[in-house]
Design a protein around this motif. Structure first.
Motif: not given
Length: 279
Positions: A125-147
């Motif tokens: 029920g709580r957003w762990l802004r500090y405990t999880q080090g927000y912003p914590n970057w994750h690779p999610r969006l790729v150009r098809r055929g290029r990445m």
């Protein structure tokens, strides 16, 4: 108009999948890549209008390899591919930010070929802004055929590629299936981590630690492997500010320290087995 395919990797995700797919309804394609569900996951995916493929990887399940399989064998035709986990959700604001970033990229020949996104990590029920080090970057969006992806369990983009960041967060409900699911996942992660640490300690080859992303930190924690539980708790609770997030921050820091404790025990277990010593 730039087209986007939304892809979700699944294994028994009937609880969370409808929410994730609903948040991707604006995408021109929807693909669910399943690795052997026995619940209603496939039925719910088809009801949401997603195309469903089955791919059971040989050996250990590695997120980076399953995502790469979707890119190469998923029959996708869109310009961009957005990966979302079943326990995640895009808000309308996040979807709009992604669309704006891709519209800008379409007009710029030097634009990134991949984007990292950041989650808001929810725990009891709580957003762990500090405990999880927000912003914590994750690779999610790729150009098809290029990445594509590398890194195994902790996926990343290959180094040397043009990568951008989209600041509007998505929602991550990593505890949505309860403590048993969380512990089982992290038991698997600990087994993978222990294997990499033992390989590095035995060979001295840093490539044993996988991805080049955060390599210095991985080298340090591999060398100081007996201290990992204490280091993890100090990082989460003290350095990142988990103590500001009440009992949820404390519990999560302890859970992450316990994950590293399991890793330590698995390293000891593997090293004793290699030496022919009893467990």
């Amino acid at each position: 108009m730039t087209s986007v395919a939304g892809v979700v990797l699944t294994l028994n995700e009937q609880r969370d999948l409808p929410r994730a797919l609903a948040s991707l309804a604006w995408c021109q394609e929807l693909l669910v890549l399943d690795s052997g569900s026995s619940d209603r996951t496939l039925e719910l995916a088809q009801a949401a209008g997603a195309r469903v493929l089955l791919h059971r990887p040989e050996g250990r399940f590695l997120i980076s390899e399953q995502r790469n399989w979707a890119l190469t064998h998923g029959g996708l035709g869109s310009d961009w591919v957005l990966f979302l986990d079943a326990d995640e959700e895009l808000s309308p604001r996040a979807a709009a930010a992604i669309q704006a970033a891709l519209a800008a990229a379409a007009a710029d020949p030097s634009a990134p070929v991949g984007f990292e996104l950041t989650p808001r990590y929810w725990f009891l029920g709580r957003w762990l802004r500090y405990t999880q080090g927000y912003p914590n970057w994750h690779p999610r969006l790729v150009r098809r055929g290029r990445m594509g992806f590398e890194g195994g369990v902790w996926e990343s983009f290959p180094s040397g590629r043009r990568v951008g960041r989209i600041a509007e967060p998505y929602e991550h409900y990593a505890f949505s299936k309860g403590i048993d699911d969380w512990l089982e996942r992290h038991r698997r992660y600990a087994d993978w981590e222990a294997e990499r640490i033992c390989s590095y300690l035995g060979s001295g080859d840093s490539r044993s630690l996988g991805t080049r992303r955060l390599l210095r930190l991985r080298l340090l924690t591999a060398r100081l492997w007996p201290l990992r539980p204490a280091l993890r708790f100090s990082q989460k609770y003290l350095l990142q500010g988990g103590l500001l997030e009440g009992w949820q921050g404390l519990l999560f820091a302890l859970l992450m320290a316990s994950y590293d404790l399991i890793t330590v025990v698995k390293v000891i277990e593997r090293r004793r087995q290699d030496q022919g010593l009893p467990l």
